[in-house]
Design an enzyme around this catalytic site. Structure first.
Site, mmCIF file in Angstrom:
data_model
loop_
_atom_site.group_PDB
_atom_site.id
_atom_site.type_symbol
_atom_site.label_atom_id
_atom_site.label_comp_id
_atom_site.label_asym_id
_atom_site.label_seq_id
_atom_site.Cartn_x
_atom_site.Cartn_y
_atom_site.Cartn_z
ATOM 1 N N ASP A 1 -4.152 -12.862 3.613
ATOM 2 C CA ASP A 1 -5.397 -12.402 4.233
ATOM 3 C C ASP A 1 -6.634 -12.670 3.382
ATOM 4 O O ASP A 1 -7.754 -12.349 3.797
ATOM 5 C CB ASP A 1 -5.318 -10.923 4.636
ATOM 6 C CG ASP A 1 -4.668 -10.030 3.592
ATOM 7 O OD1 ASP A 1 -4.317 -10.524 2.499
ATOM 8 O OD2 ASP A 1 -4.499 -8.824 3.878
ATOM 9 N N HIS B 1 0.819 -1.221 0.000
ATOM 10 C CA HIS B 1 0.000 0.000 0.000
ATOM 11 C C HIS B 1 0.853 1.272 0.000
ATOM 12 O O HIS B 1 0.302 2.378 0.013
ATOM 13 C CB HIS B 1 -0.944 0.021 1.202
ATOM 14 C CG HIS B 1 -1.958 -1.077 1.202
ATOM 15 N ND1 HIS B 1 -2.795 -1.317 0.131
ATOM 16 C CD2 HIS B 1 -2.266 -2.024 2.132
ATOM 17 C CE1 HIS B 1 -3.574 -2.362 0.416
ATOM 18 N NE2 HIS B 1 -3.270 -2.808 1.617
ATOM 19 N N ASP C 1 -2.708 -10.644 -2.443
ATOM 20 C CA ASP C 1 -3.227 -10.189 -1.149
ATOM 21 C C ASP C 1 -4.730 -9.903 -1.264
ATOM 22 O O ASP C 1 -5.224 -9.577 -2.340
ATOM 23 C CB ASP C 1 -2.468 -8.910 -0.752
ATOM 24 C CG ASP C 1 -2.754 -8.436 0.662
ATOM 25 O OD1 ASP C 1 -1.918 -8.692 1.539
ATOM 26 O OD2 ASP C 1 -3.814 -7.803 0.883
ATOM 27 N N HIS D 1 -6.211 -7.361 -0.287
ATOM 28 C CA HIS D 1 -6.423 -5.956 -0.637
ATOM 29 C C HIS D 1 -5.666 -5.601 -1.921
ATOM 30 O O HIS D 1 -4.586 -6.131 -2.175
ATOM 31 C CB HIS D 1 -5.920 -5.058 0.493
ATOM 32 C CG HIS D 1 -6.547 -5.345 1.823
ATOM 33 N ND1 HIS D 1 -5.956 -6.169 2.753
ATOM 34 C CD2 HIS D 1 -7.708 -4.929 2.355
ATOM 35 C CE1 HIS D 1 -6.731 -6.240 3.819
ATOM 36 N NE2 HIS D 1 -7.806 -5.507 3.611
HETATM 37 ZN ZN LIG Z 1 -4.060 -7.161 2.780
#
Ligand SMILES: [Zn+2]
Length: 342
Positions: free
Chosen positions: A282, A158, A193, A195
């Site tokens: 995740d 991120h 991931d 996200h």
């Molecule tokens: Zn994540």
């Protein structure tokens, strides 16, 4: 397979985290490292300490003013009367084309996308060592290893060139890709991931030499909300070199593996010389974030499928939060991946 990790990566221990405005304990805990180490050892990895690579590898993908901010903001923040123990922004620029702020508070807002990346006195060193783990894993692959694993924590995907966010400070996957570029003309980054890897996308958005591909929970109703949509395809010379595959919430193994095949078609068409896997765990059905429903055996199948690309591969740890299966999920991914290695 060699795995890289340094003790210093445990020092960063963020306290604060706002979830829908409510203060919660920060889920990006140092204990993640213990679980992931067990998982890597169970998969047969040998653990090595990375070398000190200085600022060069991070500076290859981040701006100088951002790295200076990460290194010094904590000390400056402590001089503000009544300031919080950790650096947490409370104002952000709506557009980033104005003047660069001189104050610590202004710079925190400028360089931090959200409240999920608090900076303490330990953050800078932990983030640097995490990046150096990625550097040495990439160097191992350049030296001829078919694959290497970087136990990166804090995670990185991120983090943009000049913005932290979502538990991330230095973009370890981008660092690894840039190191691989010393030898590889074209590098693909495959982010699995939960996200969207918005920072990685941002760093390479205008570049045709690094293809960024991300599978993730659809950001229409999930972090990071403003990035990760299917129509984000790159810009300028990088147009067509970013590929997002948003998945409906709670998608399980079959849907994930199907999207992975679509990702592979794009990666094969790009014909990369090396691959970086941004390995978040995740997407697991039991992860505290609960966005997707990949199972523990599913991670084995994901690893097995990625190995079929038959590319020199750097596996960089991204997310995956505390749950009983965290270590097992890493073991099954690495075992699935390794089982198909020549
Ligand atoms: Zn994540």
């Amino acid at each position: 397979m060699k795995a890289f990790y340094a003790e210093e990566q445990k020092r960063h221990d963020p306290r604060a985290f706002l979830s829908s405005g409510a203060a919660q304990p920060n889920p990006e805990k140092p204990e993640r490292i213990e679980r992931l180490l067990v998982g890597a050892l169970s998969a047969g990895c040998t653990i090595e300490r990375p070398r000190d690579h200085g600022l060069g590898p991070a500076a290859a993908v981040h701006t100088p003013e951002y790295l200076d901010f990460l290194e010094h903001i904590y000390a400056r923040w402590q001089r503000i009367k009544g300031a919080s123990a950790e650096v947490i922004p409370n104002i952000h620029p709506i557009a980033r084309n104005g003047s660069y702020p001189a104050s610590a508070v202004g710079q925190a807002g400028y360089h931090m996308a959200d409240t999920a990346c608090p900076i303490s006195g330990e953050t800078w060193q932990s983030a640097l060592w995490s990046a150096w783990s990625a550097v040495d894993a990439a160097e191992a692959v350049i030296s001829g290893a078919p694959a290497a694993y970087a136990l990166c924590r804090p995670p990185g995907h991120h983090a943009f060139a000049d913005v932290a966010g979502g538990f991330c400070f230095i973009n370890n996957s981008a660092v690894a890709a840039q190191v691989l570029r010393k030898q590889a003309a074209r590098v693909a980054i495959l982010d699995v991931d939960l996200h969207h890897g918005n920072g990685t996308q941002g760093i390479f958005y205008a570049r045709p030499d690094v293809l960024t591909v991300s599978l993730h929970a659809d950001p229409v109703r999930f972090y990071p909300f403003f990035w990760g949509h299917a129509d984000e395809r790159g810009e300028g010379p990088g147009l067509g070199y970013n590929f997002n595959l948003p998945l409906p919430r709670k998608s399980a193994d079959a849907a994930f593996l199907e999207a992975l095949e679509t990702a592979f078609q794009r990666i094969r068409a790009f014909s990369p010389d090396a691959l970086v896997v941004a390995l978040g765990l995740d997407a697991f059905e039991g992860d505290p974030f609960g966005g997707l429903s990949v199972t523990t055996p599913g991670f084995s199948r994901i690893g097995e499928a990625i190995a079929k690309l038959d590319l020199p591969t750097v596996i960089v740890q991204e997310g995956g939060y505390l749950c009983d299966e965290l270590g097992d999920n890493l073991t099954t991914f690495l075992t699935g991946f390794g089982g198909k290695m020549r």
